[in-house]
Every structure is written in C-alpha cells, then in structure tokens.
Design a protein around this motif. Structure first.
Motif, short mmCIF file in Angstrom:
data_model
loop_
_atom_site.label_atom_id
_atom_site.label_comp_id
_atom_site.label_asym_id
_atom_site.label_seq_id
_atom_site.Cartn_x
_atom_site.Cartn_y
_atom_site.Cartn_z
N UNK A 1 52.09 71.73 9.29
CA UNK A 1 52.57 71.71 10.66
C UNK A 1 52.29 70.34 11.27
N UNK A 2 53.18 69.93 12.18
CA UNK A 2 52.96 68.67 12.90
C UNK A 2 51.90 68.91 13.98
N UNK A 3 50.88 68.07 13.97
CA UNK A 3 49.81 68.23 14.95
C UNK A 3 49.97 67.17 16.04
N UNK A 4 49.94 67.65 17.27
CA UNK A 4 50.02 66.73 18.41
C UNK A 4 48.84 67.00 19.33
N UNK A 5 48.56 66.01 20.15
CA UNK A 5 47.45 66.11 21.10
C UNK A 5 48.01 65.86 22.49
N UNK A 6 47.55 66.64 23.46
CA UNK A 6 48.03 66.43 24.84
C UNK A 6 47.66 65.03 25.28
N UNK A 7 48.56 64.40 25.99
CA UNK A 7 48.20 63.12 26.58
C UNK A 7 47.33 63.38 27.80
N UNK A 8 46.42 62.45 28.10
CA UNK A 8 45.61 62.63 29.32
C UNK A 8 46.53 62.73 30.54
N UNK A 9 46.19 63.63 31.46
CA UNK A 9 47.07 63.89 32.60
C UNK A 9 47.26 62.63 33.46
N UNK A 10 46.24 61.77 33.50
CA UNK A 10 46.37 60.52 34.29
C UNK A 10 47.49 59.65 33.72
N UNK A 11 47.56 59.63 32.38
CA UNK A 11 48.60 58.82 31.73
C UNK A 11 49.98 59.39 32.05
N UNK A 12 50.07 60.73 32.02
CA UNK A 12 51.34 61.38 32.34
C UNK A 12 51.75 61.08 33.77
N UNK A 13 50.77 61.13 34.67
CA UNK A 13 51.07 60.85 36.09
C UNK A 13 51.64 59.43 36.24
N UNK A 14 51.04 58.48 35.52
CA UNK A 14 51.54 57.10 35.57
C UNK A 14 52.98 57.03 35.05
N UNK A 15 53.23 57.76 33.97
CA UNK A 15 54.57 57.74 33.35
C UNK A 15 55.64 58.29 34.28
N UNK A 16 55.31 59.42 34.92
CA UNK A 16 56.34 60.11 35.70
C UNK A 16 56.44 59.63 37.14
N UNK A 17 55.49 58.82 37.55
CA UNK A 17 55.40 58.43 38.95
C UNK A 17 56.70 57.91 39.58
N UNK A 18 57.47 57.09 38.84
CA UNK A 18 58.69 56.56 39.48
C UNK A 18 59.78 57.61 39.71
N UNK A 19 59.65 58.78 39.14
CA UNK A 19 60.74 59.76 39.21
C UNK A 19 60.40 60.91 40.17
N UNK A 20 61.44 61.46 40.79
CA UNK A 20 61.22 62.54 41.75
C UNK A 20 61.47 63.92 41.18
N UNK A 21 62.42 64.01 40.27
CA UNK A 21 62.75 65.32 39.69
C UNK A 21 62.54 65.23 38.19
N UNK A 22 61.57 65.98 37.72
CA UNK A 22 61.19 65.84 36.31
C UNK A 22 61.28 67.20 35.62
N UNK A 23 61.93 67.19 34.48
CA UNK A 23 61.99 68.42 33.68
C UNK A 23 60.91 68.34 32.61
N UNK A 24 60.01 69.32 32.62
CA UNK A 24 58.97 69.36 31.59
C UNK A 24 59.51 70.25 30.47
N UNK A 25 59.67 69.64 29.32
CA UNK A 25 60.39 70.31 28.23
C UNK A 25 59.46 70.59 27.05
#
Lengths: 222, 147
Positions: free
Chosen positions: A1-25
């Motif tokens: 199985x492919x193993x993934x690790x959650x990204x730190x939430x702070x990093x995610x916040x930085x990534x999504x910050x410029x956008x207003x409507x985000x689909x979490x998929x």
C-alpha cells in the motif's frame, strides 16, 4: 500500500491561504487505510480549517468530497459538476492522485494535503514500514522474500556490507540488516545455496533510474 | 453594565461514570453551573476528534469530556484512548490558533456527585476566563453550504 503522512496543518493553511473556496478531496484507497487522507481526515481537516478562519473572521468555504480513487479518471469525473464552485482543490490523495486530479482539472489549482512517503506495510496501528521501492525487477525469489532494495540502506545485492553488526544496520539499532534477515530466512528454509550464488549486476533501468516508467499491457488493452 | 458571559459548554459524559455522577449530583441537590449541556456517550472512547471539533465549529465556547477513573473503564481502556485523543485535539487547536484550554478532560466515578459539581464549576470558570468563542454563534458550517 502507498503510505502517506498528513502535512502539518500550518503548512496547509499557508498553501490554501490565497483561495476562498477550497474543495478538500479525499481518496478512499491507500490513504484511507493509512489514515492520512480518507473521508474521516477530510472531515477533521475541513472542521479544523473552518475553525481557524472563522476565528479570524475570514469567510472561506470548504467543500468536502472523498472519491473511490483519485488515480482513475472515472472517479475523478464525479466532481466535474461541482469543481467550478471552488478556487482550489486540496487533495489528500497520494502524489499520483494529486497529479491525476491536476491533469483532469487544468483550470483549478491542485494542492497536496499529504506527503507521500513509501510503499509499506502496516505493522501495527500507527506504524508503517517500507517494504518495496518498485524497482521493476523483483529479486524476492532469491532472497527469501526479504527485499534488499527497499530494506537495505545501500541496496546491495550480495550483502551484507561491512556496516552490519549483530544483525543491525550501521544506520542505527532501529534498522535491521536486511541481509542478516535474508541469511536467517534462507537458513530456516534450508536454502542457503541461494545465498551462495552471486547475483548478477542488477539492471536498474527498470527502476526510476531509467526515467519515468510506463506499463503497457497489450493483452488487456481493448 | 455588560451582562456576565455565560459560556455554552458541551459535555460529553460517559454513561457509566460522569453521567451517573451528574445524576447523583442532582439527587444530592448540589448546586453547580448550568452551562454544561450534557451528551451521554456509551464510553469516552467513542468520542472522536471530529465530535469535539464539530461542537466548537457550531459555536460551543468549550467542550468537556468526562470519563471513568483511569483503570476503571467499563470497556477497559476507552478513557485512556479518549485521553490521548483529547491531547491530540489540544495540539491541533494550538496549531490552528484556538486556545487548547477550551477542551478539557476529567475523570471521575459514578459515586462522585460532588466531584461532578466541582468539575462543572471548574470548567465553567475556565471558559469564562477565556471569554466567548471566536467562532460566530450564528454560523452554520460553511463547509455544508458549498456543494
């Protein structure tokens, strides 16, 4: 199985910050099993991000969807009717899923919500270990079912190397020497003669060294 | 003069201890703040991260989790699992800029009516000190309205 690790939430916040409507998929396959990007993680992340932005008085919309797989176009099609509602998609699938989604929806920025780590096995709840590096030419028949490519730090094909001591790798006491495991296993199987045979030079062209790989199966192509 | 802030606290209480203790506190005619809205759960081990986050998301000022004394869980270790989940939730809240003290876990037995009154007061005071939630009360989760 492919193993993934959650990204730190702070990093995610930085990534999504410029956008207003985000689909979490999310993705219902490997990342669900390794608890990094399934439906449950989508819910938790959406809730955490909603809290973060609402506490700051910012209005952001978080949509939620979890597809059966993101590495198959037919499942990615399921969001075609709603993707225009979003400025960006935060995909919790492995790197394959993120890229496939990005290829499918070229007008929408695709952001990764997890770090894809390896092909591994679930040892116990919350513990995964690498077992395969997809080298493209399996040698497990000769090595007692223990992989020297993924489990030996040096990927030596006729080990062990001089760094092996008391069954442990020179990396540290937490890493078993793969070749010690192979020898022990072959001994238990009564097949030490397999170990005596010198392995030919491995053809690494089937590995990543040969560039991106394509698998064509004419027998199943219609 | 402004009105005193009365926090709205969601209290997830285990059926076998805290819920019974709250019942006992009532039978004993003990007085304690009415800010805690109790939700009975079969075991605190049932409580997931999302339950606590959702409560905060929908405008709770605080979330209290009350389970059995450690080592006395009816399901052996549900309360220990809850403890570690609550620790993780606190960690997550810190990362997203919410005060982790809005969520607290307590342990007590069903015979501890007075202790329930005590933790109800303690939790209420803790949340009063933190002030109202920064989440707008009237909000419906934006995530539900999108698609």
């Amino acid at each position: 199985m492919i193993i993934a690790r959650k990204k730190p939430v702070e990093e995610i916040i930085t990534e999504i910050d410029p956008y207003d409507r985000i689909l979490i998929l999310g993705c219902n396959e490997c990342v669900t099993v390794c608890e990094a990007g399934g439906k449950k993680e989508v819910e938790i992340l959406a809730s955490a991000l909603t809290l973060h932005y609402q506490a700051r008085g910012k209005a952001k919309t978080f949509g939620k969807a979890t597809l059966e797989r993101q590495c198959d176009r037919e499942y990615l099609e399921e969001i075609r009717g709603r993707i225009h509602n979003y400025d960006a998609v935060l995909s919790l699938a492995c790197g394959v899923g993120v890229q496939f989604a990005a290829e499918t929806y070229t007008a929408t920025p695709l952001l990764p919500g997890v770090d894809t780590v390896c092909l591994g096995a679930n040892e116990e709840r919350g513990l995964w270990t690498e077992r395969c590096q997809a080298c493209g030419s399996c040698v497990l028949a000769r090595t007692g079912g223990i992989c020297p490519v993924s489990r030996c730090a040096k990927r030596v094909m006729n080990g062990p190397c001089g760094g092996s001591a008391n069954g442990k790798c020179e990396l540290g006491p937490d890493t078993d020497c793969a070749w010690q495991l192979i020898i022990d296993r072959l001994k238990a199987l009564g097949r030490l003669e397999d170990y005596e045979q010198v392995a030919p030079i491995k053809d690494w062209s089937t590995d990543r060294a040969g560039g991106p790989r394509t698998i064509t199966r004419e027998d199943i192509q219609l | 003069m402004s009105e005193k802030f009365e926090p709205r606290i969601v209290g997830f209480c285990c059926k076998y201890c805290a819920y019974a203790a709250a019942d006992l506190a009532g039978s004993m005619r003990l007085s304690y703040p009415s800010n805690i809205k109790i939700i009975q759960v079969p075991c605190t081990g049932r409580i997931d991260v999302i339950h606590v986050l959702r409560a905060l998301e929908e405008g709770a000022d605080g979330v209290m989790i009350a389970g059995c004394l450690e080592g006395e869980c009816h399901f052996l270790e549900g309360n220990l699992k809850a403890r570690s989940r609550i620790d993780r939730i606190k960690h997550l809240l810190k990362k997203i800029g919410m005060d982790p003290d809005r969520v607290e876990m307590f342990n007590l037995s069903s015979a501890m009516g007075p202790r329930f009154a005590e933790i109800a007061s303690q939790m209420t005071e803790q949340i009063q000190a933190l002030g109202p939630t920064p989440i707008p009360r009237s909000c419906t989760p934006a995530s539900e309205t999108a698609a």
